[in-house]
Design a protein around this motif. Structure first.
Motif, PDB file in Angstrom:
ATOM      1  N   TYR A 158      -4.902   5.898 -18.211  1.00 42.37           N
ATOM      2  CA  TYR A 158      -5.275   4.586 -18.741  1.00 42.37           C
ATOM      3  C   TYR A 158      -6.570   4.142 -18.079  1.00 42.37           C
ATOM      4  N   MET A 159      -7.561   3.801 -18.899  1.00 45.29           N
ATOM      5  CA  MET A 159      -8.849   3.355 -18.363  1.00 45.29           C
ATOM      6  C   MET A 159      -8.821   1.840 -18.191  1.00 45.29           C
ATOM      7  N   LEU A 160      -8.937   1.405 -16.959  1.00 49.11           N
ATOM      8  CA  LEU A 160      -8.931  -0.022 -16.674  1.00 49.11           C
ATOM      9  C   LEU A 160     -10.146  -0.697 -17.312  1.00 49.11           C
ATOM     10  N   PRO A 161      -9.973  -1.928 -17.816  1.00 53.96           N
ATOM     11  CA  PRO A 161     -11.122  -2.629 -18.394  1.00 53.96           C
ATOM     12  C   PRO A 161     -12.136  -3.005 -17.318  1.00 53.96           C
ATOM     13  N   ALA A 162     -13.389  -3.123 -17.734  1.00 56.21           N
ATOM     14  CA  ALA A 162     -14.446  -3.521 -16.800  1.00 56.21           C
ATOM     15  C   ALA A 162     -14.087  -4.850 -16.151  1.00 56.21           C
ATOM     16  N   GLY A 163     -14.272  -4.918 -14.843  1.00 57.76           N
ATOM     17  CA  GLY A 163     -13.982  -6.145 -14.121  1.00 57.76           C
ATOM     18  C   GLY A 163     -12.571  -6.262 -13.596  1.00 57.76           C
ATOM     19  N   THR A 164     -11.769  -5.199 -13.683  1.00 57.05           N
ATOM     20  CA  THR A 164     -10.377  -5.248 -13.219  1.00 57.05           C
ATOM     21  C   THR A 164     -10.282  -5.645 -11.753  1.00 57.05           C
ATOM     22  N   VAL A 165      -9.317  -6.491 -11.467  1.00 59.60           N
ATOM     23  CA  VAL A 165      -9.039  -6.956 -10.103  1.00 59.60           C
ATOM     24  C   VAL A 165      -7.691  -6.411  -9.648  1.00 59.60           C
ATOM     25  N   ASP A 166      -7.688  -5.739  -8.511  1.00 62.44           N
ATOM     26  CA  ASP A 166      -6.445  -5.400  -7.816  1.00 62.44           C
ATOM     27  C   ASP A 166      -6.100  -6.619  -6.969  1.00 62.44           C
ATOM     28  N   ALA A 167      -5.168  -7.429  -7.449  1.00 60.91           N
ATOM     29  CA  ALA A 167      -4.907  -8.738  -6.869  1.00 60.91           C
ATOM     30  C   ALA A 167      -3.848  -8.731  -5.776  1.00 60.91           C
ATOM     31  N   HIS A 168      -3.446  -7.533  -5.316  1.00 59.61           N
ATOM     32  CA  HIS A 168      -2.510  -7.477  -4.193  1.00 59.61           C
ATOM     33  C   HIS A 168      -2.646  -6.136  -3.492  1.00 59.61           C
ATOM     34  N   CYS A 169      -3.348  -6.135  -2.389  1.00 61.52           N
ATOM     35  CA  CYS A 169      -3.484  -4.940  -1.550  1.00 61.52           C
ATOM     36  C   CYS A 169      -3.671  -5.409  -0.112  1.00 61.52           C
ATOM     37  N   HIS A 170      -3.621  -4.475   0.824  1.00 58.51           N
ATOM     38  CA  HIS A 170      -3.670  -4.800   2.241  1.00 58.51           C
ATOM     39  C   HIS A 170      -4.616  -3.852   2.979  1.00 58.51           C
ATOM     40  N   VAL A 171      -4.927  -4.214   4.204  1.00 60.31           N
ATOM     41  CA  VAL A 171      -5.517  -3.269   5.152  1.00 60.31           C
ATOM     42  C   VAL A 171      -4.685  -3.306   6.429  1.00 60.31           C
ATOM     43  N   PHE A 172      -4.501  -2.142   7.026  1.00 55.60           N
ATOM     44  CA  PHE A 172      -3.803  -2.003   8.307  1.00 55.60           C
ATOM     45  C   PHE A 172      -4.818  -1.494   9.327  1.00 55.60           C
ATOM     46  N   GLY A 173      -5.201  -2.368  10.248  1.00 57.32           N
ATOM     47  CA  GLY A 173      -6.107  -1.933  11.304  1.00 57.32           C
ATOM     48  C   GLY A 173      -7.461  -1.518  10.779  1.00 57.32           C
ATOM     49  N   PRO A 174      -7.994  -0.376  11.335  1.00 53.80           N
ATOM     50  CA  PRO A 174      -7.317   0.547  12.259  1.00 53.80           C
ATOM     51  C   PRO A 174      -6.961  -0.123  13.581  1.00 53.80           C
ATOM     52  N   GLY A 175      -5.816   0.289  14.112  1.00 49.98           N
ATOM     53  CA  GLY A 175      -5.254  -0.391  15.266  1.00 49.98           C
ATOM     54  C   GLY A 175      -6.143  -0.410  16.493  1.00 49.98           C
ATOM     55  N   ASP A 176      -7.003   0.601  16.656  1.00 50.33           N
ATOM     56  CA  ASP A 176      -7.892   0.612  17.816  1.00 50.33           C
ATOM     57  C   ASP A 176      -8.946  -0.476  17.727  1.00 50.33           C
ATOM     58  N   THR A 177      -9.262  -0.908  16.500  1.00 48.19           N
ATOM     59  CA  THR A 177     -10.265  -1.957  16.283  1.00 48.19           C
ATOM     60  C   THR A 177      -9.625  -3.307  16.055  1.00 48.19           C
ATOM     61  N   PHE A 178      -8.564  -3.331  15.270  1.00 47.78           N
ATOM     62  CA  PHE A 178      -7.856  -4.573  14.938  1.00 47.78           C
ATOM     63  C   PHE A 178      -6.391  -4.393  15.330  1.00 47.78           C
ATOM     64  N   PRO A 179      -6.027  -4.727  16.559  1.00 49.79           N
ATOM     65  CA  PRO A 179      -4.675  -4.452  17.057  1.00 49.79           C
ATOM     66  C   PRO A 179      -3.594  -5.127  16.219  1.00 49.79           C
ATOM     67  N   PHE A 180      -2.456  -4.450  16.142  1.00 46.30           N
ATOM     68  CA  PHE A 180      -1.308  -5.005  15.440  1.00 46.30           C
ATOM     69  C   PHE A 180      -0.649  -6.074  16.312  1.00 46.30           C
ATOM     70  N   ALA A 181       0.026  -7.019  15.666  1.00 40.04           N
ATOM     71  CA  ALA A 181       0.582  -8.180  16.361  1.00 40.04           C
ATOM     72  C   ALA A 181       1.764  -7.789  17.246  1.00 40.04           C
ATOM     73  N   PRO A 182       1.862  -8.368  18.430  1.00 36.72           N
ATOM     74  CA  PRO A 182       2.990  -8.049  19.313  1.00 36.72           C
ATOM     75  C   PRO A 182       4.345  -8.352  18.676  1.00 36.72           C
ATOM     76  N   GLU A 183       4.405  -9.377  17.816  1.00 39.29           N
ATOM     77  CA  GLU A 183       5.683  -9.791  17.222  1.00 39.29           C
ATOM     78  C   GLU A 183       6.022  -9.035  15.939  1.00 39.29           C
ATOM     79  N   ARG A 184       5.240  -8.035  15.557  1.00 37.06           N
ATOM     80  CA  ARG A 184       5.454  -7.312  14.297  1.00 37.06           C
ATOM     81  C   ARG A 184       6.828  -6.660  14.255  1.00 37.06           C
ATOM     82  N   ARG A 185       7.345  -6.471  13.035  1.00 39.97           N
ATOM     83  CA  ARG A 185       8.627  -5.802  12.835  1.00 39.97           C
ATOM     84  C   ARG A 185       8.442  -4.330  12.501  1.00 39.97           C
ATOM     85  N   TYR A 186       7.214  -3.897  12.283  1.00 40.39           N
ATOM     86  CA  TYR A 186       6.930  -2.492  11.998  1.00 40.39           C
ATOM     87  C   TYR A 186       5.524  -2.165  12.478  1.00 40.39           C
ATOM     88  N   THR A 187       5.285  -0.897  12.744  1.00 40.09           N
ATOM     89  CA  THR A 187       3.947  -0.420  13.091  1.00 40.09           C
ATOM     90  C   THR A 187       3.538   0.601  12.031  1.00 40.09           C
TER      91      THR A 187
END
Length: 311
Positions: free
Chosen positions: A23-52
């Motif tokens: 399926y070819m996405l239409p021009a201008g498509t927005v992925d309206a729910h995604c995340h970034v994790f770290g990288p942990g060496d640059t952006f440490p994960f929270a001490p209170e997290r429930r998962y790593t």
């Protein structure tokens, strides 16, 4: 990978080589729910997290964006980073206007911090009510956050289990901002689409200024990703629920990949297959353009040109 953090045992990493969608996405498509994790060496994960998690930084997200044919992203703060929005903001800033952010903030957040987030491209905050992931803040504290962000024209993204809506809908309906519900409200797809629980969710959406993300069939499905009749028709049991929302509320639906798919235990989805799921739930080009372009542009980039806008 991070040298400072060890992944939660059994953690499933994102698909290393997603297929090319048919399926070819239409021009201008927005992925309206995604995340970034770290990288942990640059952006440490929270001490209170429930998962790593595994590291899954902006470079990997942007590579997936380009592979799938997505134009823009809405990057939602991951619970593993707590209220430190640094990784999310860094990714949003790196996009040159092609990304927006959804933050997590504490009840005592000040006006200066909110203005800084707004300047960076943040347009909402997330309230998480899924008990296995976070300890939800008292509702009066969340209401105080809502009052602060309403002044900026932001919205509130909420994540909850479908069975918990009865105890939440009064509070959610009282919030002074638009409300965006993650992952179709997490219905029980083993029950009929016309059952009381999902009907209640639909009527909740109808009565309030509520938007719904048609995302994460892999989290909801019991039938799973197996193709049907040799075709790329996965997650068949989720289709009736997503279709119902798209059909009833075409102007208030959004789509997202949920990359890099945190906390999955059964399988890691092929993101190309998730794109091919779209025309099964938004069945006309008009619905698809609303879902993928017009609606997210109106919510996150109001006033900007919308490629191929329908009339």
């Amino acid at each position: 990978m991070s040298t400072r953090f060890s992944k939660t045992p059994g953690w499933l990493e994102y698909h290393a080589a997603p297929s090319t969608p048919t399926y070819m996405l239409p021009a201008g498509t927005v992925d309206a729910h995604c995340h970034v994790f770290g990288p942990g060496d640059t952006f440490p994960f929270a001490p209170e997290r429930r998962y790593t998690p595994c590291d899954a930084g902006k470079e990997q997200l942007f590579a997936l964006r380009d592979h799938l044919g997505v134009t823009r992203n809405v990057i939602v703060q991951a619970t593993c980073h707590g209220a430190d929005n640094s990784a999310m903001v860094d990714a949003v800033r790196a996009c040159g206007g092609r990304a927006r952010g959804v933050a997590t903030v504490r009840p005592d957040v000040g006006a200066a911090e909110l203005r800084e987030l707004d300047s960076a491209g943040v347009r909402g905050v997330r309230f998480n009510f899924v008990k296995r992931l976070v300890d939800a803040a008292p509702k009066d504290e969340l209401a105080a956050i809502g009052a602060k962000i309403a002044q900026l024209g932001w919205h509130i993204v909420v994540y909850f289990e479908g069975a918990d809506l009865p105890e939440l809908e009064g509070f959610l309906g009282s919030l002074p901002t638009p409300v965006v519900v993650d992952h179709i409200g997490r219905p029980d797809v083993t029950r009929p689409v016309g059952a009381q629980e999902f009907t209640r969710f639909l009527r909740f959406v109808e009565r309030h200024e509520v938007w719904v993300k048609i995302s994460c069939p892999e989290r909801l499905s019991v039938t799973g990703p197996a193709a049907l009749d040799g075709e790329r028709h996965a997650y068949a049991d989720v289709v009736p629920f997503a279709r119902r929302v798209v059909d009833e509320f075409p102007d208030r639906v959004l789509w997202g990949t949920d990359w890099p798919h945190p906390n999955l235990t059964g399988h890691m989805p092929d993101d190309g297959l998730l794109v091919d799921h779209i025309p099964r739930v938004a069945r006309t080009p008009w619905q698809q353009h609303k879902l993928l372009v017009e609606n997210p542009m109106r919510l996150y980039w109001p006033g900007e040109d919308q490629p191929g806008k329908t009339v």
